[in-house]
Design a protein around this motif. Sequence first.
Motif, PDB file in Angstrom:
ATOM      1  N   ALA A   7      34.196  22.980 -38.080  1.00 48.84           N
ATOM      2  CA  ALA A   7      33.125  22.471 -37.220  1.00 48.84           C
ATOM      3  C   ALA A   7      32.417  23.631 -36.551  1.00 48.84           C
ATOM      4  CB  ALA A   7      33.699  21.528 -36.170  1.00 48.84           C
ATOM      5  N   THR A   8      31.136  23.572 -36.492  1.00 52.03           N
ATOM      6  CA  THR A   8      30.330  24.555 -35.793  1.00 52.03           C
ATOM      7  C   THR A   8      29.708  23.883 -34.590  1.00 52.03           C
ATOM      8  OG1 THR A   8      29.830  25.672 -37.853  1.00 52.03           O
ATOM      9  CG2 THR A   8      28.408  26.166 -35.975  1.00 52.03           C
ATOM     10  N   VAL A   9      29.952  24.434 -33.407  1.00 51.23           N
ATOM     11  CA  VAL A   9      29.461  23.820 -32.183  1.00 51.23           C
ATOM     12  C   VAL A   9      28.361  24.700 -31.601  1.00 51.23           C
ATOM     13  CG1 VAL A   9      30.072  23.017 -29.879  1.00 51.23           C
ATOM     14  CG2 VAL A   9      31.709  22.818 -31.743  1.00 51.23           C
ATOM     15  N   PHE A  10      27.232  24.122 -31.360  1.00 46.57           N
ATOM     16  CA  PHE A  10      26.105  24.861 -30.801  1.00 46.57           C
ATOM     17  C   PHE A  10      25.578  24.108 -29.584  1.00 46.57           C
ATOM     18  CE2 PHE A  10      21.508  25.760 -30.525  1.00 46.57           C
ATOM     19  CZ  PHE A  10      21.588  27.126 -30.339  1.00 46.57           C
ATOM     20  N   LEU A  11      25.639  24.737 -28.407  1.00 47.38           N
ATOM     21  CA  LEU A  11      25.229  24.072 -27.176  1.00 47.38           C
ATOM     22  C   LEU A  11      23.726  24.178 -27.001  1.00 47.38           C
ATOM     23  CD1 LEU A  11      28.039  25.370 -24.793  1.00 47.38           C
ATOM     24  CD2 LEU A  11      27.989  23.298 -26.157  1.00 47.38           C
ATOM     25  N   THR A  12      23.120  23.069 -26.672  1.00 47.14           N
ATOM     26  CA  THR A  12      21.699  23.019 -26.388  1.00 47.14           C
ATOM     27  C   THR A  12      21.492  22.217 -25.134  1.00 47.14           C
ATOM     28  OG1 THR A  12      21.343  20.976 -27.618  1.00 47.14           O
ATOM     29  CG2 THR A  12      21.228  23.018 -28.875  1.00 47.14           C
ATOM     30  N   LEU A  13      20.224  22.162 -24.707  1.00 45.60           N
ATOM     31  CA  LEU A  13      19.919  21.383 -23.514  1.00 45.60           C
ATOM     32  C   LEU A  13      20.156  19.906 -23.738  1.00 45.60           C
ATOM     33  CD1 LEU A  13      16.663  23.105 -22.243  1.00 45.60           C
ATOM     34  CD2 LEU A  13      19.005  23.453 -21.465  1.00 45.60           C
ATOM     35  N   THR A  14      20.142  19.456 -24.956  1.00 47.66           N
ATOM     36  CA  THR A  14      20.308  18.031 -25.239  1.00 47.66           C
ATOM     37  C   THR A  14      21.732  17.672 -25.596  1.00 47.66           C
ATOM     38  OG1 THR A  14      19.739  18.413 -27.558  1.00 47.66           O
ATOM     39  CG2 THR A  14      17.948  17.796 -26.066  1.00 47.66           C
ATOM     40  N   GLY A  15      22.632  18.615 -25.673  1.00 46.54           N
ATOM     41  CA  GLY A  15      24.020  18.288 -25.988  1.00 46.54           C
ATOM     42  C   GLY A  15      24.620  19.274 -26.958  1.00 46.54           C
ATOM     43  N   VAL A  16      25.418  18.762 -27.894  1.00 45.34           N
ATOM     44  CA  VAL A  16      26.158  19.616 -28.809  1.00 45.34           C
ATOM     45  C   VAL A  16      25.846  19.214 -30.244  1.00 45.34           C
ATOM     46  CG1 VAL A  16      28.464  20.337 -29.524  1.00 45.34           C
ATOM     47  CG2 VAL A  16      28.016  19.845 -27.123  1.00 45.34           C
ATOM     48  N   ILE A 415      24.406  19.403 -16.674  1.00 41.61           N
ATOM     49  CA  ILE A 415      24.442  20.474 -15.686  1.00 41.61           C
ATOM     50  C   ILE A 415      23.211  21.367 -15.802  1.00 41.61           C
ATOM     51  CG2 ILE A 415      25.689  22.561 -14.988  1.00 41.61           C
ATOM     52  CD1 ILE A 415      28.276  21.116 -15.826  1.00 41.61           C
ATOM     53  N   VAL A 416      22.880  21.753 -17.034  1.00 37.41           N
ATOM     54  CA  VAL A 416      21.692  22.581 -17.249  1.00 37.41           C
ATOM     55  C   VAL A 416      20.448  21.833 -16.776  1.00 37.41           C
ATOM     56  CG1 VAL A 416      20.249  23.701 -18.980  1.00 37.41           C
ATOM     57  CG2 VAL A 416      22.731  23.829 -19.162  1.00 37.41           C
ATOM     58  N   ILE A 420      17.623  22.907 -13.925  1.00 38.48           N
ATOM     59  CA  ILE A 420      16.185  22.928 -14.221  1.00 38.48           C
ATOM     60  C   ILE A 420      15.422  22.084 -13.214  1.00 38.48           C
ATOM     61  CG2 ILE A 420      14.444  22.224 -15.904  1.00 38.48           C
ATOM     62  CD1 ILE A 420      16.381  22.993 -18.100  1.00 38.48           C
ATOM     63  N   ILE A 421      15.952  20.914 -12.913  1.00 39.48           N
ATOM     64  CA  ILE A 421      15.295  20.033 -11.946  1.00 39.48           C
ATOM     65  C   ILE A 421      15.254  20.668 -10.569  1.00 39.48           C
ATOM     66  CG2 ILE A 421      15.499  17.809 -10.752  1.00 39.48           C
ATOM     67  CD1 ILE A 421      16.643  16.673 -13.346  1.00 39.48           C
ATOM     68  N   LEU A 422      16.387  21.301 -10.157  1.00 40.44           N
ATOM     69  CA  LEU A 422      16.411  21.973  -8.851  1.00 40.44           C
ATOM     70  C   LEU A 422      15.383  23.101  -8.788  1.00 40.44           C
ATOM     71  CD1 LEU A 422      20.263  22.166  -8.140  1.00 40.44           C
ATOM     72  CD2 LEU A 422      18.568  20.701  -7.016  1.00 40.44           C
ATOM     73  N   GLY A 423      15.278  23.872  -9.894  1.00 36.97           N
ATOM     74  CA  GLY A 423      14.290  24.939  -9.933  1.00 36.97           C
ATOM     75  C   GLY A 423      12.874  24.405  -9.815  1.00 36.97           C
ATOM     76  N   MET A 424      12.600  23.317 -10.495  1.00 39.27           N
ATOM     77  CA  MET A 424      11.274  22.712 -10.423  1.00 39.27           C
ATOM     78  C   MET A 424      10.977  22.208  -9.010  1.00 39.27           C
ATOM     79  SD  MET A 424      11.249  20.642 -14.046  1.00 39.27           S
ATOM     80  CE  MET A 424       9.610  19.950 -13.739  1.00 39.27           C
ATOM     81  N   ILE A 425      12.019  21.665  -8.348  1.00 41.97           N
ATOM     82  CA  ILE A 425      11.832  21.193  -6.965  1.00 41.97           C
ATOM     83  C   ILE A 425      11.494  22.348  -6.043  1.00 41.97           C
ATOM     84  CG2 ILE A 425      13.040  20.189  -4.985  1.00 41.97           C
ATOM     85  CD1 ILE A 425      14.540  18.406  -6.954  1.00 41.97           C
ATOM     86  N   VAL A 426      12.208  23.502  -6.202  1.00 39.12           N
ATOM     87  CA  VAL A 426      11.938  24.680  -5.360  1.00 39.12           C
ATOM     88  C   VAL A 426      10.511  25.181  -5.572  1.00 39.12           C
ATOM     89  CG1 VAL A 426      12.572  27.091  -4.963  1.00 39.12           C
ATOM     90  CG2 VAL A 426      14.359  25.357  -5.224  1.00 39.12           C
ATOM     91  N   LEU A 427      10.101  25.289  -6.835  1.00 30.57           N
ATOM     92  CA  LEU A 427       8.736  25.742  -7.126  1.00 30.57           C
ATOM     93  C   LEU A 427       7.707  24.779  -6.558  1.00 30.57           C
ATOM     94  CD1 LEU A 427       9.153  26.927 -10.839  1.00 30.57           C
ATOM     95  CD2 LEU A 427       8.921  28.362  -8.801  1.00 30.57           C
ATOM     96  N   TRP A 428       7.952  23.499  -6.680  1.00 26.66           N
ATOM     97  CA  TRP A 428       7.028  22.501  -6.133  1.00 26.66           C
ATOM     98  C   TRP A 428       6.945  22.607  -4.617  1.00 26.66           C
ATOM     99  CZ3 TRP A 428       8.251  18.513  -2.746  1.00 26.66           C
ATOM    100  CH2 TRP A 428       7.226  17.603  -2.493  1.00 26.66           C
ATOM    101  N   TYR A 429       8.105  22.850  -3.963  1.00 22.91           N
ATOM    102  CA  TYR A 429       8.115  22.948  -2.497  1.00 22.91           C
ATOM    103  C   TYR A 429       7.334  24.169  -2.033  1.00 22.91           C
ATOM    104  CZ  TYR A 429       9.881  23.507   2.257  1.00 22.91           C
ATOM    105  OH  TYR A 429       9.980  23.659   3.607  1.00 22.91           O
TER     106      TYR A 429
END
Length: 525
Positions: A7-16, A415-416, A420-429
């Motif tokens: 099995a080859t596991v590759f982590l992405t923003l959408t899962g594995v 988690i990722v 990303i959402i927290l970063g977007m909130i900071v930039l928006w603020y």
Amino acid sequence: MKNIFSATVFLTLTGVNYIFGQGIPRYDSACGLLSNKIYCFGGKITKDGNLDNSINVLDIVAYSGSTADELKNKWQNISSNMNGNNIQFTSHSQNVVLPDGKSMLLSGGEGFIDNSSAPITRVYDSESNSWSIYPEYTDPDSGRRRIIYRAASVLVPYQGIGFIGGYEVLVNSSQTLSKAAESNNVMHMGYDSLTFLNLNKSADLSWFVYEPQYHLTKKIRGDKTSIFDIKSNRIFFFGGKYYNKGSETQYTLRDFKDIEVFDMANNNWTTQVTYGNVKPNPRLGHTTTIVGPEQRDVLLFGGACETPEYDSCSDYAFNFNLDTFGWKLHDHLRLNPIMFPKRYSHSAIAVNDNTVFIVFGLTSPYEITDTILILNTTTPSQLTLMENYTDVNNVNVSSKKPSTVAIIGISIGSIVGIFIILGMIVLWYRKKKKIDEKKRQLEIEEHERQQRIDDPANEVDWDDLDKRYFEMSSTIYHKKSYSPLLASEATTSLTAILSQRPDAVDKNDITTSSNYTVQKPDGGA
């Protein structure tokens, strides 16, 4: 989760992303649809009959749109939580998917090694990936626990799971053909009458013989398949064989001119005459599945016929209608010239009213297959093969319990995503703060401008100044001073009156005898 494939596991923003392995070819396996996935338990993996002890899973929803050839490489081999039980994987076990749609019951099986710690009746739960134990079947007369295989099994609402026929694994001379009213020769038989397992585990009678049963034929019989017709309240038994009177080795295959039936309404064993120009040849190793939107047709697929030795039947696909009792042969099922659908000892799984999967099996006595057939049963009388499978039911994947690998992927992706959402909130603020500060500054400037407009004292009235200040000619005696207020002696005479702004400068050069402009004290000379 243990995998027998690489099995080859590759982590992405959408899962594995991971690679599934090709399923190990097998036959006489117990397969069913659990939680919208196809599960197969045990079976034989060699021509010599070696058993497999694994669970194989095919996620047909996750791979919706894949071809049959692609799907055969998407099997996942998993291990399960046995909860301390000695779970055995066999072949030819009686198996039924339970009403909850997520669990399968397996009873007995060929190749079962008998010991007190090995449960005969076990239930697998696909959501928890674990096993539970149901009461075992014991002989009504002797109380001896019995391990049976190749019996017919069928789910009957409000009754439980019914079993009849089959053969016993272990030798015991107390079970003879004389008990079946046939002969005195020793022959190990299975369920000699219709026997039910009550799915209510708290019931006093977990196993019970259905009574009464009129016109019951006491024959050693096995390899039958069965379906329950809820409309007529009857159980239909297809094909199989029964042993000849007085013989342990000679048997006769059951033909399809009529079908053995048990009527639950009047407790009567009888036969149903069938119709059609072409009827199936007698066979073993076939499957029968209720299909179609109206659930009024039975798909009989595959089987091994005596030609002269056992091999795949050439008439491998039939439709049987439960209202007309007519047979219809389908002999055109082929996607390409080199693909042959016929097989036996396979599994048939109805994934919805319109689609049946045919998996694994034997294409000949010498070849085990891992190919998958996808049958379109929307119109049962016009059966067709499909090249790929699309999830027409639009199953909500989130309602299914994800695998361990999927859970890890979802967790990491979540988690990722949170970061990303927290970063977007900071930039928006920050951006909003800058906009608010600029807006506040504009409001202050506008307020100050409005105050200047509303307060006349802050504005210069040039007309009034023209009246108050004017230019006059004068002779001034002074001591080198240009300020008229500092002159020690001055004699002035009005010579002319000229209107001029207070901060204006006269064009003429300033001399000791020149004219001066009278102006406001803070103005420029």
